[in-house]
Design a protein around this motif. Structure first.
Motif, PDB file in Angstrom:
ATOM      1  N   ALA A   8      70.170 -84.386  25.488  1.00  0.00           N
ATOM      2  CA  ALA A   8      69.573 -85.868  25.687  1.00  0.00           C
ATOM      3  C   ALA A   8      69.689 -86.823  24.509  1.00  0.00           C
ATOM      4  O   ALA A   8      69.771 -87.977  24.595  1.00  0.00           O
ATOM      5  N   MET A  19      74.923 -78.509  27.473  1.00  0.00           N
ATOM      6  CA  MET A  19      73.684 -77.512  27.825  1.00  0.00           C
ATOM      7  C   MET A  19      74.410 -75.964  28.234  1.00  0.00           C
ATOM      8  O   MET A  19      73.815 -74.862  27.760  1.00  0.00           O
ATOM      9  N   PHE A  47      67.454 -78.428  26.574  1.00  0.00           N
ATOM     10  CA  PHE A  47      67.488 -79.503  27.381  1.00  0.00           C
ATOM     11  C   PHE A  47      67.262 -80.756  26.527  1.00  0.00           C
ATOM     12  O   PHE A  47      67.781 -81.894  26.726  1.00  0.00           O
ATOM     13  N   LEU A  48      66.488 -80.612  25.265  1.00  0.00           N
ATOM     14  CA  LEU A  48      66.306 -81.733  24.367  1.00  0.00           C
ATOM     15  C   LEU A  48      67.516 -82.272  23.691  1.00  0.00           C
ATOM     16  O   LEU A  48      67.789 -83.423  23.322  1.00  0.00           O
ATOM     17  N   LEU A  55      62.758 -83.862  32.849  1.00  0.00           N
ATOM     18  CA  LEU A  55      62.945 -82.650  31.801  1.00  0.00           C
ATOM     19  C   LEU A  55      61.816 -82.893  30.552  1.00  0.00           C
ATOM     20  O   LEU A  55      61.163 -81.972  30.235  1.00  0.00           O
ATOM     21  N   ARG A  56      61.639 -84.094  30.232  1.00  0.00           N
ATOM     22  CA  ARG A  56      60.762 -84.317  29.117  1.00  0.00           C
ATOM     23  C   ARG A  56      59.232 -84.034  29.533  1.00  0.00           C
ATOM     24  O   ARG A  56      58.673 -83.631  28.785  1.00  0.00           O
ATOM     25  N   ASP A  94      56.203 -91.219  30.518  1.00  0.00           N
ATOM     26  CA  ASP A  94      57.310 -90.702  31.433  1.00  0.00           C
ATOM     27  C   ASP A  94      56.879 -90.468  32.664  1.00  0.00           C
ATOM     28  O   ASP A  94      57.349 -90.930  33.798  1.00  0.00           O
ATOM     29  N   PHE A  97      58.448 -82.003  31.833  1.00  0.00           N
ATOM     30  CA  PHE A  97      58.339 -80.663  32.122  1.00  0.00           C
ATOM     31  C   PHE A  97      57.972 -79.990  30.681  1.00  0.00           C
ATOM     32  O   PHE A  97      57.044 -79.274  30.529  1.00  0.00           O
ATOM     33  N   VAL A  98      58.660 -80.331  29.855  1.00  0.00           N
ATOM     34  CA  VAL A  98      58.590 -79.696  28.364  1.00  0.00           C
ATOM     35  C   VAL A  98      57.223 -80.220  27.655  1.00  0.00           C
ATOM     36  O   VAL A  98      56.506 -79.268  27.231  1.00  0.00           O
ATOM     37  N   PHE A 138      66.093 -87.937  35.666  1.00  0.00           N
ATOM     38  CA  PHE A 138      66.354 -86.708  35.310  1.00  0.00           C
ATOM     39  C   PHE A 138      65.868 -86.290  33.824  1.00  0.00           C
ATOM     40  O   PHE A 138      65.174 -85.543  33.724  1.00  0.00           O
ATOM     41  N   PRO A 139      66.369 -87.169  32.784  1.00  0.00           N
ATOM     42  CA  PRO A 139      65.767 -86.962  31.593  1.00  0.00           C
ATOM     43  C   PRO A 139      64.265 -87.054  31.308  1.00  0.00           C
ATOM     44  O   PRO A 139      63.740 -86.211  30.855  1.00  0.00           O
ATOM     45  N   PHE A 149      63.322 -74.803  24.312  1.00  0.00           N
ATOM     46  CA  PHE A 149      63.242 -76.328  24.822  1.00  0.00           C
ATOM     47  C   PHE A 149      64.557 -77.224  24.189  1.00  0.00           C
ATOM     48  O   PHE A 149      64.757 -77.988  24.674  1.00  0.00           O
TER      49      PHE A 149
END
Length: 549
Positions: A407, A455, A403-404, A125-126, A356, A128-129, A121-122, A400
């Motif tokens: 985490a 979040m 999400f970051l 997310l990373r 990642d 994607f960003v 999951f993280p 951004f």
């Protein structure tokens, strides 16, 4: 030789080192194992080069200049960047400690907080960003390349645009992007542990570019410009400050939470620390200061506010009617910007996103292959649509952090407070219930709960900010959103700590080294699921790679 599905799969697997003590499995490949001593090549000066490249670029310049659009005075904008840079440096030290001690990146370290499957999951997310950020950096790199070629061939700068106006992309920008992408693909071929020389070359080029532009602006404006002395116009100065700090942390948040991707290359435990605490905030602040002064002075010379150094170079060439002298200056200045965009894309995007993606499919993706996938995705999202206004640029960077930040809070609380910097390295590569990091079906519910609570309070403010809601009922949510990175990190970190104290996870305060050349088989599970998939040997005592130092 007959081609079979089995032979094709073997041919497509990522390469391994000769006489390797690991295998390509669902959890492991060459880029995911703790780095052996011979690959730890970064010392103090190497990390200084890393942070100079990270902080001395178009992003840092543009943040300083764009903050003026929030109604901050230049002096306030500089203060925002100083505070944001110092906070980013502190986060880099705290998050990067894992890599310096255990020599693993965020992709692997996320497994002890989220669970073996939960770590996807993280990581996603990373990814994607990182793809979005690469697209933005690549677009700027393409624009810098367009300016560079326009200095060589003036007609290229005035090429007829065959794209629609709504695309926010000109034909010559697209050609510049294609040329820049070829250079990026070639640079990715250099192994991360061999990047010191490219760091130095890029620093010399971009420092020369920024100093040259600063000299031009101050000389022609006879000072820093009238705007540099104007007072703040923001109706709520405190809110503007917090929004600016959030933008700074959002811009470097991905680099701080994933700092272990680079600190794992450290040849000494404290090699990255000086750069993180001193060079990082200093470089970011100086670059932003130069950007603010140049933006202010250039407004007196050109009559308009230009927050991009790339666009400014194009205007300088036009102001001087493409004279040979102006074209020479623009060429060398844009060369530095092109190199800067190449390096920052490798440092902040290629390395992290590549690792990642490697963690998502280790048998077939390594850092290099992941970087190429990232490049394709980053262009497909059309980053030029995100950057057509300064206000939109800041909204993108701030979002951004939603999400970051959670985490980051989870990582800090788990590693430093809950586990007290002790890990069972071998069990980070075991994908079944025999690992203490398996939790329940590969998921650590504590991390998901903490992430959600960190979040969701930001989502209404994000919606209001993006859609321009100004009703009084949205004011509180917007103010909370302006503190995204700080509040999100704190909420998730504290909640994760409370949950872990109330419901302790297994294996706390235990530690063990990464298994080197062999790992004894466990009869309770299949050989393919062994830690790191190592090959059996006939030795009675397996050799180990000690990463606890």
């Amino acid at each position: 030789m007959k081609l079979t599905w089995t032979s094709l799969r073997e041919a497509l697997q990522v390469p391994k080192d000769e006489e390797s003590y690991y295998d390509n499995t669902q959890w492991c490949n060459r880029d995911l194992i703790p780095l052996p001593p011979e690959r730890r090549t970064f010392g103090v000066w190497s990390y200084a080069g890393y942070w100079v490249v990270t902080g001395c670029n178009v992003s840092a310049w543009s943040i300083g200049a764009t903050l003026l659009g929030l109604g901050l005075s230049p002096q306030h904008a500089i203060g925002v960047v100083v505070v944001g840079g110092i906070l980013a440096g502190i986060l880099a030290v705290v998050c990067g400690w894992i890599g310096a001690k255990h020599h693993i990146g965020y992709t692997v370290s996320s497994r002890f907080s989220w669970g073996m499957y939960g770590s996807y999951f993280p990581v996603i997310l990373r990814t994607f960003v990182g793809c979005i950020w690469f697209g933005i950096q690549a677009f700027w790199g393409g624009q810098a390349t367009r300016v560079l070629w326009g200095a060589i061939i003036p007609g290229f700068a005035h090429m007829k645009n065959t794209f629609s106006e709504s695309s926010h992309l000109a034909t010559n920008d697209f050609i510049g992007l294609v040329i820049w992408m070829f250079a990026f693909v070639a640079l990715v071929m250099v192994r991360p542990e061999k990047m010191q020389i490219p760091f130095f070359i890029s620093f010399v080029l971009v420092a020369g570019s920024f100093i040259g532009i600063l000299i031009w602006a101050v000389h022609n404006a006879h000072g820093a410009g009238a705007m540099f002395h104007t007072p703040a116009t923001a109706p709520n100065l405190g809110a503007a400050w917090m929004y600016g700090i959030t933008a700074v942390l959002g811009a470097w948040g991905g680099g701080t939470v994933g700092q272990s991707d680079w600190t794992r290359y450290a040849n000494k435990r404290l090699a990255p620390t000086t750069s993180q605490m001193v060079v990082a905030p200093f470089t970011i602040t100086v670059t932003a200061l130069v950007g603010i002064i140049v933006t202010s002075a250039a407004k007196d010379v050109l009559g308009s506010l230009i927050w991009s150094p790339i666009a400014l170079l194009g205007e300088i060439q036009e102001l001087n009617h493409s004279s040979p002298r102006a074209r020479a200056g623009v060429f060398f200045a844009s060369l530095g910007l092109v190199s800067s965009q190449l390096m920052v894309s490798v440092v902040l995007n290629s390395m992290s996103v590549g690792m990642d993606m490697s963690g998502l499919w280790p048998r077939y993706i390594n850092i290099r292959r992941g970087s190429y996938i990232m490049a394709a995705v980053g262009i497909i999202v059309q980053p030029w649509q995100l950057l057509n206004t300064a206000a939109k640029f800041l909204r993108v960077m701030s979002s951004f952090g939603i999400f970051l930040a959670p985490a980051t809070g989870i990582l800090i609380a788990d590693y430093h407070l809950i586990r007290q910097r002790k890990l069972k390295m071998d069990e980070l590569y075991i994908g079944n219930r025999s690992s203490i990091y398996w939790y329940s079906k590969g998921l650590n519910w504590r991390a998901f709960v903490a992430f959600a609570f960190g979040m969701w309070p930001m989502l209404p403010g994000l919606a209001a900010s993006v859609n321009g809601y100004t009703a009084p009922s949205w004011a509180g949510w917007i103010q909370l959103y302006n503190l995204t990175f700080i509040i999100g990190t704190a909420i998730s970190g504290v909640l994760f700590w409370v949950l872990s104290i109330s419901f302790p996870p297994p294996g706390l305060h235990q530690e063990s080294a990464f298994v080197g050349e062999a790992l004894p088989m466990n009869e309770n599970y299949h050989a393919e699921d062994q830690a790191i998939g190592v090959q059996q040997t006939k030795e009675k005592e397996p050799a180990t790679l000690d990463v606890s130092v």
